[in-house]
Motif scaffolding. Structure first.
Motif, PDB file in Angstrom:
ATOM      1  N   SER A 116      -5.258   6.262  -5.516  1.00  0.00           N
ATOM      2  CA  SER A 116      -4.880   7.551  -4.925  1.00  0.00           C
ATOM      3  C   SER A 116      -4.317   7.294  -3.540  1.00  0.00           C
ATOM      4  O   SER A 116      -4.516   6.218  -2.962  1.00  0.00           O
ATOM      5  N   TYR A 117      -3.579   8.268  -3.018  1.00  0.00           N
ATOM      6  CA  TYR A 117      -3.126   8.203  -1.633  1.00  0.00           C
ATOM      7  C   TYR A 117      -2.886   9.615  -1.121  1.00  0.00           C
ATOM      8  O   TYR A 117      -2.808  10.579  -1.894  1.00  0.00           O
ATOM      9  N   CYS A 118      -2.809   9.743   0.199  1.00  0.00           N
ATOM     10  CA  CYS A 118      -2.591  11.061   0.790  1.00  0.00           C
ATOM     11  C   CYS A 118      -1.966  10.893   2.163  1.00  0.00           C
ATOM     12  O   CYS A 118      -1.901   9.793   2.719  1.00  0.00           O
ATOM     13  N   ASN A 119      -1.519  11.990   2.717  1.00  0.00           N
ATOM     14  CA  ASN A 119      -1.014  12.036   4.084  1.00  0.00           C
ATOM     15  C   ASN A 119      -2.216  12.112   5.022  1.00  0.00           C
ATOM     16  O   ASN A 119      -2.936  13.115   5.057  1.00  0.00           O
ATOM     17  N   GLY A 120      -2.439  11.055   5.788  1.00  0.00           N
ATOM     18  CA  GLY A 120      -3.609  10.988   6.649  1.00  0.00           C
ATOM     19  C   GLY A 120      -3.591  11.920   7.842  1.00  0.00           C
ATOM     20  O   GLY A 120      -4.585  11.991   8.568  1.00  0.00           O
ATOM     21  N   THR A 121      -2.499  12.643   8.048  1.00  0.00           N
ATOM     22  CA  THR A 121      -2.442  13.618   9.140  1.00  0.00           C
ATOM     23  C   THR A 121      -2.711  15.042   8.649  1.00  0.00           C
ATOM     24  O   THR A 121      -2.723  15.963   9.451  1.00  0.00           O
ATOM     25  N   SER A 122      -2.923  15.198   7.341  1.00  0.00           N
ATOM     26  CA  SER A 122      -3.139  16.527   6.761  1.00  0.00           C
ATOM     27  C   SER A 122      -4.604  16.699   6.370  1.00  0.00           C
ATOM     28  O   SER A 122      -5.057  16.072   5.406  1.00  0.00           O
ATOM     29  N   PRO A 123      -5.360  17.536   7.082  1.00  0.00           N
ATOM     30  CA  PRO A 123      -6.762  17.753   6.709  1.00  0.00           C
ATOM     31  C   PRO A 123      -6.922  18.257   5.277  1.00  0.00           C
ATOM     32  O   PRO A 123      -7.897  17.899   4.607  1.00  0.00           O
ATOM     33  N   GLU A 124      -5.973  19.062   4.817  1.00  0.00           N
ATOM     34  CA  GLU A 124      -6.065  19.574   3.451  1.00  0.00           C
ATOM     35  C   GLU A 124      -5.915  18.447   2.435  1.00  0.00           C
ATOM     36  O   GLU A 124      -6.690  18.353   1.471  1.00  0.00           O
TER      37      GLU A 124
ATOM     38  N   GLY B  16       1.722   7.088   8.073  1.00  0.00           N
ATOM     39  CA  GLY B  16       0.406   7.709   8.219  1.00  0.00           C
ATOM     40  C   GLY B  16      -0.315   7.939   6.911  1.00  0.00           C
ATOM     41  O   GLY B  16      -1.218   8.778   6.830  1.00  0.00           O
ATOM     42  N   ARG B  17       0.029   7.186   5.896  1.00  0.00           N
ATOM     43  CA  ARG B  17      -0.573   7.375   4.576  1.00  0.00           C
ATOM     44  C   ARG B  17      -1.917   6.649   4.480  1.00  0.00           C
ATOM     45  O   ARG B  17      -2.083   5.557   4.994  1.00  0.00           O
TER      46      ARG B  17
ATOM     47  N   TYR C  37       0.817  -1.216   0.000  1.00  0.00           N
ATOM     48  CA  TYR C  37       0.000   0.000   0.000  1.00  0.00           C
ATOM     49  C   TYR C  37       0.855   1.273   0.000  1.00  0.00           C
ATOM     50  O   TYR C  37       0.342   2.356   0.277  1.00  0.00           O
ATOM     51  N   TYR C  38       2.154   1.138  -0.282  1.00  0.00           N
ATOM     52  CA  TYR C  38       3.070   2.285  -0.304  1.00  0.00           C
ATOM     53  C   TYR C  38       3.151   2.972   1.059  1.00  0.00           C
ATOM     54  O   TYR C  38       3.234   4.194   1.156  1.00  0.00           O
ATOM     55  N   ASN C  39       3.104   2.184   2.117  1.00  0.00           N
ATOM     56  CA  ASN C  39       3.191   2.725   3.468  1.00  0.00           C
ATOM     57  C   ASN C  39       4.524   2.348   4.093  1.00  0.00           C
ATOM     58  O   ASN C  39       4.991   1.217   3.923  1.00  0.00           O
ATOM     59  N   LEU C  40       5.110   3.265   4.822  1.00  0.00           N
ATOM     60  CA  LEU C  40       6.327   2.982   5.577  1.00  0.00           C
ATOM     61  C   LEU C  40       5.950   2.513   6.974  1.00  0.00           C
ATOM     62  O   LEU C  40       5.260   3.222   7.711  1.00  0.00           O
ATOM     63  N   VAL C  41       6.366   1.301   7.322  1.00  0.00           N
ATOM     64  CA  VAL C  41       6.148   0.779   8.669  1.00  0.00           C
ATOM     65  C   VAL C  41       7.451   0.133   9.133  1.00  0.00           C
ATOM     66  O   VAL C  41       7.949  -0.795   8.501  1.00  0.00           O
ATOM     67  N   VAL C  42       8.015   0.640  10.227  1.00  0.00           N
ATOM     68  CA  VAL C  42       9.280   0.129  10.752  1.00  0.00           C
ATOM     69  C   VAL C  42       9.162   0.001  12.264  1.00  0.00           C
ATOM     70  O   VAL C  42       8.697   0.927  12.946  1.00  0.00           O
ATOM     71  N   GLU C  43       9.586  -1.145  12.786  1.00  0.00           N
ATOM     72  CA  GLU C  43       9.654  -1.307  14.238  1.00  0.00           C
ATOM     73  C   GLU C  43      10.993  -0.762  14.702  1.00  0.00           C
ATOM     74  O   GLU C  43      12.042  -1.174  14.220  1.00  0.00           O
TER      75      GLU C  43
END
Length: 208
Positions: free
Chosen positions: A177-185, A164-165, A146-152
Motif C-alpha cells: 500500500s502507499y499514500c500521500n504522507g501530507t494528507s491526514p485523510e 512525500g509518499r 518505493y514509488y517515490n519521486l526524489v529529484v535534486e
C-alpha cells in the motif's frame, strides 16, 4: 426432525454475517513483476541509522514497515510528513511487527549525529523508527523502488523535490500500500491498510 425455527435461522444468519465481517480482506501486491510474471521484492539495501547501526532488508525480516524520504532541513512538506509518521508510530507503538524507515535525500548534510538529534527531538522510538543515511545514488535508487519521486533541483528554495509518499512493505518485501504522507485523510486509510496487513500476517502465522 423438527423444522428449522425462524429464530434459529436468524441466529445462524447473524453468526454468518458476524464471521464474514471479522474476516480481513487481503491487500493487493503492488510490486512490479519480472519477465515471468513473478512479483519482485524491494531490492536489498545497506544504510546506517541514527544510532550508527547498519540497516538492511534483514533488519525487517518477518516484519512490515513504512518507508518514506525526507531531509532534516526541509521547510515545506517534511514537518507535515513527520507528524503523520508520528501518528503511525503512536498507533502501533505496542506492535513490534511494524517498523518505520525514513531515508534522508540530503546525505551530504544529514550526518548520523544530525539524524540522531532530529529523531530524538521528534520523539522517535529507538529501534522502531530508523532514520538512515548512506550513498546518495543508493538512496535515490531506493526512492524509485518505493514509488517515490526524489529529484535534486537547485532552482527550488530547499534544493530538492520529493513526493512525500509513504510506502507499506510486507514481510516478504512486497509493496502492499502507499499514500500521500501530507494528507491526514489518506494516512487514516493507510493506517487501516497497515492493520489489514498485520491481520494477514497473524493469519499466516496461525496456519503454520
Amino acid at each position: 426432525m423438527r423444522p428449522f425455527s425462524k429464530l434459529g435461522l436468524a441466529l445462524s444468519l447473524l453468526l454468518l454475517f458476524s464471521t464474514a465481517c471479522q474476516q480481513q480482506a487481503e491487500l493487493p501486491i503492488l510490486s512490479p513483476k519480472d519477465d515471468r510474471g513473478s512479483f519482485l521484492p524491494v531490492p536489498d539495501f545497506s544504510f546506517v541509522n541514527q544510532d550508527s547501526m547498519p540497516v538492511s532488508r534483514a533488519t525487517f525480516a518477518g516484519k512490515a514497515y513504512v518507508a518514506d524520504f525526507f531531509f532534516t532541513s526541509c521547510p515545506t512538506i517534511c514537518p507535515v510528513m513527520a507528524q503523520q509518521m508520528l501518528r503511525i508510530q503512536r498507533h502501533f507503538s505496542g506492535d513490534s511487527r511494524l517498523l518505520l524507515l525514513s531515508h534522508t535525500i540530503d546525505p551530504g548534510r544529514d550526518t548520523v549525529p544530525r539524524l540522531k538529534t532530529y529523531a530524538e527531538n521528534l520523539g522517535a522510538i529507538p529501534g522502531k523508527w530508523h532514520f538512515v543515511t548512506g550513498d546518495k545514488d543508493s538512496l535515490y535508487d531506493m526512492a524509485d523502488d518505493y514509488y517515490n519521486l526524489v529529484v535534486e533541483d537547485q532552482n527550488l528554495p530547499d534544493g530538492f523535490d520529493h513526493s512525500g509518499r509513504f510506502t507499506l512493505v510486507g514481510p516478504k518485501g512486497y509493496i502492499r500500500s502507499y499514500c500521500n504522507g501530507t494528507s491526514p485523510e489518506e494516512v487514516g486509510q493507510f493506517i487501516k491498510d497497515i492493520e489489514t496487513l498485520l491481520h494477514e500476517m497473524e493469519d499466516a502465522t496461525a496456519q503454520h
